[in-house]
Enzyme design. Structure first.
Site, short mmCIF file in Angstrom:
data_model
loop_
_atom_site.label_atom_id
_atom_site.label_comp_id
_atom_site.label_asym_id
_atom_site.label_seq_id
_atom_site.Cartn_x
_atom_site.Cartn_y
_atom_site.Cartn_z
N GLY A 33 167.51 -8.48 -42.05
CA GLY A 33 166.74 -8.75 -43.26
C GLY A 33 167.68 -9.19 -44.37
O GLY A 33 168.90 -9.18 -44.22
N SER A 35 169.81 -9.31 -47.92
CA SER A 35 170.63 -8.35 -48.65
C SER A 35 169.73 -7.62 -49.64
O SER A 35 168.96 -8.25 -50.37
CB SER A 35 171.75 -9.08 -49.40
N GLY A 36 169.77 -6.30 -49.64
CA GLY A 36 168.94 -5.53 -50.55
C GLY A 36 167.58 -5.15 -49.98
O GLY A 36 166.79 -4.47 -50.65
N SER A 37 167.31 -5.55 -48.74
CA SER A 37 166.01 -5.23 -48.14
C SER A 37 165.92 -3.76 -47.72
O SER A 37 164.83 -3.22 -47.56
CB SER A 37 165.72 -6.14 -46.94
N GLY A 38 167.07 -3.13 -47.52
CA GLY A 38 167.08 -1.72 -47.15
C GLY A 38 167.56 -1.44 -45.74
O GLY A 38 167.34 -0.35 -45.20
N LYS A 39 168.26 -2.40 -45.14
CA LYS A 39 168.73 -2.24 -43.75
C LYS A 39 169.66 -1.04 -43.58
O LYS A 39 169.44 -0.19 -42.71
CB LYS A 39 169.48 -3.52 -43.29
N SER A 107 172.33 -10.96 -40.42
CA SER A 107 172.17 -11.79 -39.21
C SER A 107 171.07 -12.83 -39.41
O SER A 107 170.00 -12.72 -38.81
CB SER A 107 171.93 -10.94 -37.96
#
Length: 198
Positions: A33, A35-39, A107
């Site tokens: 996801g 950057s900042g999506s919470g991965k 990715s």
């Protein structure tokens, strides 16, 4: 170029042996996801739950890996591909060791994620699309990267000046715009239980 004199050496203890000893199967949980999506947050929260259940697991995080194994790589398309290729090979080794491996990497390219999927057996690669709008990710921006990308300080930044290709058929979609961390963890754990991995 690989030498013709290198031959794969089969180990005495198999992946199935290691899984049996640990009492659970192994797999790759591939969190992808923006950057900042919470991965990373989600991957670490899932690992905490697995740890409490005595499940052997390990998180491979994008930033952490770039401090060591991949510290010589930049963010060009070619370097991003090599970054994911290497992570895929490392994740495969952890998988063989009987460990549930959680990877938190942007990715951005489908081709690279599919390459990792092709390295392992069917059902061992679980693609988890951590979905959040670009507006949400920019609002969170824990590292201040979006601001720098908008200012032109960071080139090739996914979602701004470099594309992100959403998964077409991920095993799981976690919408962190709408789901809490606890709800998201429960969804991943439920999937692992349904598939009898844990």
């Amino acid at each position: 170029m690989a030498s013709e004199n290198i031959v794969w050496h089969e180990t005495t203890i198999s992946k199935a042996d290691r899984q049996s000893k640990k009492g659970h199967k192994s797999c790759i949980l591939w969190f992808t996801g923006l950057s900042g999506s919470g991965k990373s947050t989600l991957a670490n929260a899932v690992e905490k739950e697995l740890y409490q259940r005595n499940v052997h697991s390990y998180v491979l995080d994008g930033d952490n890996v770039r401090h060591g194994l991949n510290k010589g790589l930049g963010f060009t398309e070619e370097d991003r591909k090599e970054n994911i290729r290497r992570i895929g090979e490392v994740a495969k080794l952890f998988l063989d060791a009987g460990v549930i491996t959680l990877t938190a990497f942007i990715s951005p390219f489908r081709e690279d994620r599919n390459l990792v999927r092709s390295l392992v057996e069917v059902d061992e690669f679980i693609e988890i699309f951590v979905s959040a709008s670009i507006e949400t990710c920019e609002r969170r921006d824990p590292k201040g990267l979006y601001g720098k990308a908008r200012a032109g300080i960071i080139p090739n930044f996914t979602g701004i000046s470099s594309p992100y290709e959403e998964p077409e058929a991920p095993e799981l979609v976690i919408n962190t715009d709408k789901q809490s961390v606890e709800e998201s963890v429960a969804k991943v754990i439920s999937y692992l239980e349904e598939k009898q991995i844990i």
